[in-house]
Design an enzyme around this catalytic site. Sequence first.
Site, PDB file in Angstrom:
ATOM      1  N   GLU A  91       0.742  -1.190  -0.019  1.00  5.95           N
ATOM      2  CA  GLU A  91       0.122   0.137   0.126  1.00  5.95           C
ATOM      3  C   GLU A  91       0.844   1.183   0.008  1.00  5.95           C
ATOM      4  OE1 GLU A  91      -2.901  -0.143   3.000  1.00  5.95           O
ATOM      5  OE2 GLU A  91      -3.701  -2.210   2.493  1.00  5.95           O
ATOM      6  N   GLY A 143      -3.220   2.620   3.405  1.00  3.61           N
ATOM      7  CA  GLY A 143      -4.128   2.700   2.561  1.00  3.61           C
ATOM      8  C   GLY A 143      -5.604   2.015   3.177  1.00  3.61           C
ATOM      9  N   TYR A 144      -5.377   1.041   3.933  1.00  2.00           N
ATOM     10  CA  TYR A 144      -6.491   0.362   4.507  1.00  2.00           C
ATOM     11  C   TYR A 144      -6.753   1.157   5.990  1.00  2.00           C
ATOM     12  CZ  TYR A 144      -9.122  -3.277   7.248  1.00  2.00           C
ATOM     13  OH  TYR A 144     -10.313  -3.599   7.732  1.00  2.00           O
ATOM     14  N   SER A 145      -5.756   1.623   6.544  1.00  2.00           N
ATOM     15  CA  SER A 145      -6.162   2.526   7.825  1.00  2.00           C
ATOM     16  C   SER A 145      -6.618   3.838   7.537  1.00  2.00           C
ATOM     17  CB  SER A 145      -4.766   2.835   8.205  1.00  2.00           C
ATOM     18  OG  SER A 145      -3.826   1.805   8.705  1.00  2.00           O
ATOM     19  N   SER A 147      -8.467   4.417   4.540  1.00  2.00           N
ATOM     20  CA  SER A 147      -9.949   4.228   4.152  1.00  2.00           C
ATOM     21  C   SER A 147     -10.820   3.975   5.394  1.00  2.00           C
ATOM     22  CB  SER A 147     -10.043   2.930   3.269  1.00  2.00           C
ATOM     23  OG  SER A 147      -9.585   1.807   3.919  1.00  2.00           O
TER      24      SER A 147
END
Length: 239
Positions: A91, A143-145, A147
């Site tokens: 990411e 990116g996950y965090s 999002s």
Amino acid sequence: MSQAAPRRAVIVGGTRGIGAGIAAALKRDGWQVAVTGVGADEVSDYVVANPDDAASRLDVRDTVAVNAFFAAMTRLDGLVNCAGILARGAEYEIETFEKVIDINLTGTMRTCLAARPLLAASGGAIVNTASMLSYFGGPLVPGYSASKGGVAQLTKALAGNWAAEGIRVNAVAPGWIDTEMTRALQADPVRNDPIVARTPMKRWGQPAEVGALAAWLLSEQASFVTGAIYPVDGGYAAM
């Protein structure tokens, strides 16, 4: 006296993992469910295991497809957004970062917007999937965090804006849940043992436990609840 029609829910990303756990919980409560998945195999596997449910492919990055999916419906009482990916390490590449954001955050917004007229007509509700990483940093998954932090704030924004239409919007924030996505972590004692040690309940959660909370949030029992983010993490975030 005619019997009331069953409530109808769509679980986006409901073919496996947490989404499938939510679908199962809703069915136990008498809901009629339809699930979506991005891959043909996962959709077909779900249909084999759940022949009475509607299941179809849907890429939440495709605005036209998302709009068409919901436009084909005549009624919707509940929307659950569970579509999501992560890519540990990768990411930090901008293309991967953008893909994660587009699926996890923008995809959630796409489905909420497309479902809005139906939910306003029925006085329905939305449950989004945030995460404990809505609150903590995730060094391997920026990116996950980002999002999931965005999903939490989007949930609050939609709740405030759509309350006048009778639409409630809440989110669940799962912690360490036993799914396909986390099996590699559970199999690695170096990663698993500190997770279990920090979790007050000393175990991983189950999709059904997230499902029970999501089902409550969609029910009339939660009729005065909106804009809330509920952790389902065995106490992990409290430590």
